[in-house]
Design a protein around this motif. Sequence first.
Motif, PDB file in Angstrom:
ATOM      1  N   VAL A  54      -1.904   5.716  -7.502  1.00 14.95           N
ATOM      2  CA  VAL A  54      -0.653   5.328  -7.368  1.00 14.95           C
ATOM      3  C   VAL A  54       0.314   6.388  -6.727  1.00 14.95           C
ATOM      4  N   MET A  55       0.190   7.863  -7.132  1.00 10.96           N
ATOM      5  CA  MET A  55       1.002   8.742  -6.646  1.00 10.96           C
ATOM      6  C   MET A  55       0.971   9.103  -5.173  1.00 10.96           C
ATOM      7  N   ALA A  56      -0.383   8.670  -4.687  1.00  8.01           N
ATOM      8  CA  ALA A  56      -0.699   8.732  -3.186  1.00  8.01           C
ATOM      9  C   ALA A  56      -0.008   7.580  -2.413  1.00  8.01           C
ATOM     10  N   MET A  57       0.775   6.751  -3.115  1.00  9.00           N
ATOM     11  CA  MET A  57       1.279   5.485  -2.239  1.00  9.00           C
ATOM     12  C   MET A  57       2.991   5.790  -2.176  1.00  9.00           C
ATOM     13  N   THR A  58       3.189   6.902  -2.177  1.00  9.63           N
ATOM     14  CA  THR A  58       5.154   7.372  -2.094  1.00  9.63           C
ATOM     15  C   THR A  58       4.929   8.767  -1.770  1.00  9.63           C
ATOM     16  N   CYS A 100       6.851  19.229 -14.738  1.00 11.81           N
ATOM     17  CA  CYS A 100       6.997  19.789 -13.420  1.00 11.81           C
ATOM     18  C   CYS A 100       5.460  20.479 -12.848  1.00 11.81           C
ATOM     19  N   ALA A 101       4.829  20.781 -14.010  1.00 13.11           N
ATOM     20  CA  ALA A 101       3.337  21.246 -13.662  1.00 13.11           C
ATOM     21  C   ALA A 101       2.598  20.053 -13.215  1.00 13.11           C
ATOM     22  N   LEU A 102       2.735  18.946 -14.288  1.00 14.81           N
ATOM     23  CA  LEU A 102       1.805  17.743 -13.810  1.00 14.81           C
ATOM     24  C   LEU A 102       2.137  17.343 -12.395  1.00 14.81           C
ATOM     25  N   MET A 103       3.409  17.279 -12.100  1.00 10.36           N
ATOM     26  CA  MET A 103       3.949  16.748 -10.673  1.00 10.36           C
ATOM     27  C   MET A 103       3.468  17.591  -9.614  1.00 10.36           C
ATOM     28  N   ARG A 104       3.270  18.936  -9.757  1.00 14.40           N
ATOM     29  CA  ARG A 104       2.760  19.861  -8.806  1.00 14.40           C
ATOM     30  C   ARG A 104       1.365  19.312  -8.735  1.00 14.40           C
ATOM     31  N   TYR A 105       0.530  19.077  -9.474  1.00 18.02           N
ATOM     32  CA  TYR A 105      -0.638  18.679  -9.703  1.00 18.02           C
ATOM     33  C   TYR A 105      -0.949  17.482  -8.497  1.00 18.02           C
ATOM     34  N   PHE A 106       0.118  16.767  -8.442  1.00 15.68           N
ATOM     35  CA  PHE A 106       0.224  15.478  -7.593  1.00 15.68           C
ATOM     36  C   PHE A 106       0.598  15.775  -6.370  1.00 15.68           C
ATOM     37  N   GLY A 107       1.359  16.987  -6.077  1.00 15.86           N
ATOM     38  CA  GLY A 107       1.931  17.226  -4.673  1.00 15.86           C
ATOM     39  C   GLY A 107       3.362  17.220  -4.721  1.00 15.86           C
ATOM     40  N   PHE A 108       4.033  16.999  -5.749  1.00 19.28           N
ATOM     41  CA  PHE A 108       5.475  16.820  -5.820  1.00 19.28           C
ATOM     42  C   PHE A 108       6.202  17.978  -6.433  1.00 19.28           C
ATOM     43  N   LYS A 109       7.396  18.020  -6.095  1.00 19.49           N
ATOM     44  CA  LYS A 109       8.588  18.899  -6.507  1.00 19.49           C
ATOM     45  C   LYS A 109       9.692  18.646  -6.803  1.00 19.49           C
ATOM     46  N   MET A 110       9.920  18.868  -8.066  1.00 17.68           N
ATOM     47  CA  MET A 110      11.400  18.273  -8.664  1.00 17.68           C
ATOM     48  C   MET A 110      12.539  18.712  -7.593  1.00 17.68           C
ATOM     49  N   VAL A 111      13.507  17.627  -7.285  1.00 18.02           N
ATOM     50  CA  VAL A 111      14.455  17.773  -6.612  1.00 18.02           C
ATOM     51  C   VAL A 111      15.972  17.619  -7.233  1.00 18.02           C
ATOM     52  N   SER A 112      15.633  16.909  -8.555  1.00 20.04           N
ATOM     53  CA  SER A 112      16.723  16.606  -9.172  1.00 20.04           C
ATOM     54  C   SER A 112      16.458  16.107 -10.628  1.00 20.04           C
ATOM     55  N   SER A 113      17.234  16.658 -11.762  1.00 18.06           N
ATOM     56  CA  SER A 113      17.039  16.257 -13.130  1.00 18.06           C
ATOM     57  C   SER A 113      18.496  16.360 -13.806  1.00 18.06           C
ATOM     58  N   ARG A 124       7.545  14.624  -2.544  1.00 16.96           N
ATOM     59  CA  ARG A 124       6.230  15.128  -2.350  1.00 16.96           C
ATOM     60  C   ARG A 124       6.315  16.112  -1.334  1.00 16.96           C
ATOM     61  N   GLY A 125       5.757  17.145  -1.381  1.00 14.65           N
ATOM     62  CA  GLY A 125       5.751  18.414  -0.188  1.00 14.65           C
ATOM     63  C   GLY A 125       6.847  19.322  -0.053  1.00 14.65           C
ATOM     64  N   VAL A 126       7.854  19.145  -0.986  1.00 11.09           N
ATOM     65  CA  VAL A 126       9.056  19.970  -0.931  1.00 11.09           C
ATOM     66  C   VAL A 126       8.611  21.291  -1.152  1.00 11.09           C
ATOM     67  N   SER A 182       0.825  -1.094   0.002  1.00 14.53           N
ATOM     68  CA  SER A 182      -0.035   0.074   0.090  1.00 14.53           C
ATOM     69  C   SER A 182       0.789   1.173   0.121  1.00 14.53           C
ATOM     70  N   ARG A 183       2.081   0.991   0.339  1.00  9.13           N
ATOM     71  CA  ARG A 183       3.068   2.196   0.346  1.00  9.13           C
ATOM     72  C   ARG A 183       4.531   1.773  -0.135  1.00  9.13           C
ATOM     73  N   TYR A 184       4.929   2.673  -0.989  1.00  4.90           N
ATOM     74  CA  TYR A 184       6.373   2.407  -1.668  1.00  4.90           C
ATOM     75  C   TYR A 184       7.219   3.421  -1.232  1.00  4.90           C
ATOM     76  N   ASP A 185       8.619   3.228  -0.914  1.00  5.78           N
ATOM     77  CA  ASP A 185       9.553   4.306  -0.776  1.00  5.78           C
ATOM     78  C   ASP A 185       9.968   4.901  -1.774  1.00  5.78           C
ATOM     79  N   LEU A 186       9.599   4.524  -2.920  1.00  2.46           N
ATOM     80  CA  LEU A 186       9.943   4.930  -4.637  1.00  2.46           C
ATOM     81  C   LEU A 186       9.091   4.419  -5.586  1.00  2.46           C
ATOM     82  N   ILE A 187       8.381   5.224  -6.367  1.00  2.00           N
ATOM     83  CA  ILE A 187       7.701   4.752  -7.612  1.00  2.00           C
ATOM     84  C   ILE A 187       8.447   5.346  -8.857  1.00  2.00           C
TER      85      ILE A 187
END
Length: 172
Positions: free
Chosen positions: A97-101, A138-151, A169-171, A74-79
Amino acid sequence: MYNIQYFYNMLRMYSPTAKQICDIRWKFVADVQATTVLDYGSGCGFFKAFSPDGIDVDTYDLMDAVPQTGITLSRYDLITFWDVLEHIPNLILLNEVMAMTDWVAITVPIKPDGLAWEDYKHYKPGEHIHHFQEDTLCALMRYFGFKMVSSGTPECPPRDMIGSFLFKRGVK
Protein backbone atom coordinates in the motif's frame (compact mmCIF):
# COMPACT_ATOMS: atom_id res chain seq x y z
CA MET A 1 -16.15 -5.82 18.54
CA TYR A 2 -16.60 -3.72 15.43
CA ASN A 3 -19.60 -4.89 13.42
CA ILE A 4 -22.22 -3.39 11.13
CA GLN A 5 -24.31 -2.13 14.05
CA TYR A 6 -21.27 -0.32 15.45
CA PHE A 7 -20.85 1.56 12.18
CA TYR A 8 -24.54 2.43 11.89
CA ASN A 9 -24.42 3.79 15.44
CA MET A 10 -21.31 5.80 14.60
CA LEU A 11 -23.03 7.35 11.59
CA ARG A 12 -26.11 8.30 13.60
CA MET A 13 -24.33 9.58 16.68
CA TYR A 14 -21.19 11.23 15.38
CA SER A 15 -21.89 12.73 11.97
CA PRO A 16 -21.70 16.39 13.14
CA THR A 17 -18.40 15.79 14.93
CA ALA A 18 -17.15 13.66 12.02
CA LYS A 19 -17.75 16.53 9.60
CA GLN A 20 -15.83 18.89 11.87
CA ILE A 21 -12.92 16.42 12.12
CA CYS A 22 -12.93 15.71 8.36
CA ASP A 23 -12.85 19.45 7.62
CA ILE A 24 -9.79 19.73 9.89
CA ARG A 25 -8.16 16.75 8.14
CA TRP A 26 -8.84 18.09 4.63
CA LYS A 27 -7.29 21.41 5.65
CA PHE A 28 -4.28 19.55 7.14
CA VAL A 29 -3.56 17.80 3.79
CA ALA A 30 -4.54 20.70 1.49
CA ASP A 31 -0.95 21.48 0.46
CA VAL A 32 -0.65 18.02 -1.12
CA GLN A 33 -3.24 19.13 -3.72
CA ALA A 34 -4.40 15.54 -4.10
CA THR A 35 -7.03 14.60 -6.62
CA THR A 36 -6.92 10.87 -5.86
CA VAL A 37 -6.97 9.65 -2.26
CA LEU A 38 -7.13 6.23 -0.65
CA ASP A 39 -8.66 6.33 2.82
CA TYR A 40 -7.17 3.13 4.23
CA GLY A 41 -9.12 1.87 7.23
CA SER A 42 -12.02 4.07 6.21
CA GLY A 43 -14.49 2.80 8.78
CA CYS A 44 -17.85 4.47 8.20
CA GLY A 45 -16.53 6.41 5.21
CA PHE A 46 -16.77 9.88 6.75
CA PHE A 47 -13.62 11.16 4.98
CA LYS A 48 -15.14 10.33 1.59
CA ALA A 49 -18.58 11.59 2.59
CA PHE A 50 -17.17 14.98 3.58
CA SER A 51 -14.57 15.28 0.80
CA PRO A 52 -14.25 18.49 -1.22
CA ASP A 53 -15.54 18.60 -4.79
CA GLY A 54 -13.05 17.38 -7.37
CA ILE A 55 -11.28 14.88 -5.13
CA ASP A 56 -11.78 11.19 -5.85
CA VAL A 57 -11.66 9.19 -2.60
CA ASP A 58 -11.46 5.41 -2.54
CA THR A 59 -12.31 3.71 0.73
CA TYR A 60 -10.82 0.49 2.03
CA ASP A 61 -11.41 -1.21 5.34
CA LEU A 62 -10.63 -4.68 6.63
CA MET A 63 -14.23 -4.93 7.85
CA ASP A 64 -16.38 -6.39 5.10
CA ALA A 65 -19.46 -5.10 6.90
CA VAL A 66 -18.80 -1.45 6.02
CA PRO A 67 -19.54 0.04 2.60
CA GLN A 68 -16.35 0.70 0.66
CA THR A 69 -15.11 1.26 -2.87
CA GLY A 70 -12.02 -0.86 -2.39
CA ILE A 71 -8.62 -0.06 -3.84
CA THR A 72 -9.43 0.78 -7.46
CA LEU A 73 -6.20 2.50 -8.59
CA SER A 74 -2.57 1.42 -8.72
CA ARG A 75 -1.38 4.88 -7.62
CA TYR A 76 -2.81 7.61 -5.37
CA ASP A 77 -1.76 11.19 -4.73
CA LEU A 78 -2.36 10.65 -1.02
CA ILE A 79 -3.09 7.70 1.26
CA THR A 80 -4.63 8.38 4.66
CA PHE A 81 -4.52 6.30 7.81
CA TRP A 82 -6.90 8.14 10.14
CA ASP A 83 -6.95 6.35 13.52
CA VAL A 84 -5.81 3.11 11.88
CA LEU A 85 -2.17 2.19 12.49
CA GLU A 86 -2.66 1.48 16.19
CA HIS A 87 -5.10 -1.31 15.23
CA ILE A 88 -3.05 -3.21 12.59
CA PRO A 89 -1.15 -6.19 14.05
CA ASN A 90 1.61 -6.42 11.42
CA LEU A 91 2.42 -2.99 10.02
CA ILE A 92 5.06 -4.41 7.67
CA LEU A 93 2.19 -5.82 5.60
CA LEU A 94 1.50 -2.22 4.49
CA ASN A 95 4.56 -2.28 2.18
CA GLU A 96 2.44 -2.76 -0.93
CA VAL A 97 0.00 0.00 0.00
CA MET A 98 2.79 2.43 0.92
CA ALA A 99 4.36 1.86 -2.51
CA MET A 100 1.21 3.30 -4.14
CA THR A 101 1.87 6.93 -3.15
CA ASP A 102 4.36 9.68 -2.39
CA TRP A 103 2.22 11.24 0.39
CA VAL A 104 0.80 9.68 3.56
CA ALA A 105 -1.33 11.35 6.24
CA ILE A 106 -1.76 9.72 9.63
CA THR A 107 -3.57 10.36 12.89
CA VAL A 108 -2.71 8.28 15.93
CA PRO A 109 -3.12 8.67 19.66
CA ILE A 110 0.04 10.15 21.19
CA LYS A 111 0.64 9.62 24.92
CA PRO A 112 1.96 12.79 26.52
CA ASP A 113 5.35 12.45 28.21
CA GLY A 114 5.00 11.99 31.95
CA LEU A 115 1.45 10.63 31.82
CA ALA A 116 1.07 7.21 33.44
CA TRP A 117 -0.30 4.45 31.22
CA GLU A 118 -3.24 3.88 33.56
CA ASP A 119 -4.20 7.56 33.14
CA TYR A 120 -3.86 7.54 29.36
CA LYS A 121 -7.32 7.48 27.78
CA HIS A 122 -6.09 5.77 24.60
CA TYR A 123 -4.43 2.87 26.41
CA LYS A 124 -6.82 0.14 25.31
CA PRO A 125 -5.20 -3.31 25.42
CA GLY A 126 -6.79 -5.59 22.84
CA GLU A 127 -8.01 -2.65 20.76
CA HIS A 128 -4.87 -0.53 20.37
CA ILE A 129 -2.09 -2.94 19.47
CA HIS A 130 0.55 -0.25 18.94
CA HIS A 131 1.24 2.91 20.91
CA PHE A 132 3.21 5.66 19.19
CA GLN A 133 5.27 8.64 20.07
CA GLU A 134 6.35 10.97 17.28
CA ASP A 135 9.83 9.40 17.10
CA THR A 136 8.54 5.81 16.82
CA LEU A 137 6.02 6.78 14.13
CA CYS A 138 8.77 8.57 12.17
CA ALA A 139 11.00 5.49 12.48
CA LEU A 140 8.23 3.31 11.07
CA MET A 141 7.66 5.70 8.18
CA ARG A 142 11.41 5.85 7.43
CA TYR A 143 11.23 2.08 6.98
CA PHE A 144 8.65 2.70 4.23
CA GLY A 145 10.78 5.47 2.68
CA PHE A 146 8.96 8.55 4.03
CA LYS A 147 9.97 11.56 6.05
CA MET A 148 7.67 13.74 8.12
CA VAL A 149 7.01 17.17 6.61
CA SER A 150 4.26 18.36 8.97
CA SER A 151 2.79 17.48 12.35
CA GLY A 152 0.52 18.89 14.98
CA THR A 153 -2.66 18.42 16.95
CA PRO A 154 -5.27 20.23 14.83
CA GLU A 155 -8.01 17.79 15.93
CA CYS A 156 -7.55 18.72 19.59
CA PRO A 157 -10.19 19.90 20.36
CA PRO A 158 -12.65 18.32 19.63
CA ARG A 159 -10.44 15.30 20.30
CA ASP A 160 -7.75 14.78 22.92
CA MET A 161 -4.19 13.43 22.64
CA ILE A 162 -4.36 12.80 18.87
CA GLY A 163 -1.39 13.64 16.67
CA SER A 164 -1.68 14.41 12.96
CA PHE A 165 1.29 13.72 10.68
CA LEU A 166 2.01 14.26 7.00
CA PHE A 167 4.82 12.29 5.35
CA LYS A 168 6.42 12.59 1.90
CA ARG A 169 8.43 9.93 0.13
CA GLY A 170 12.13 10.54 -0.28
CA VAL A 171 12.39 13.93 1.42
CA LYS A 172 15.96 14.55 2.50
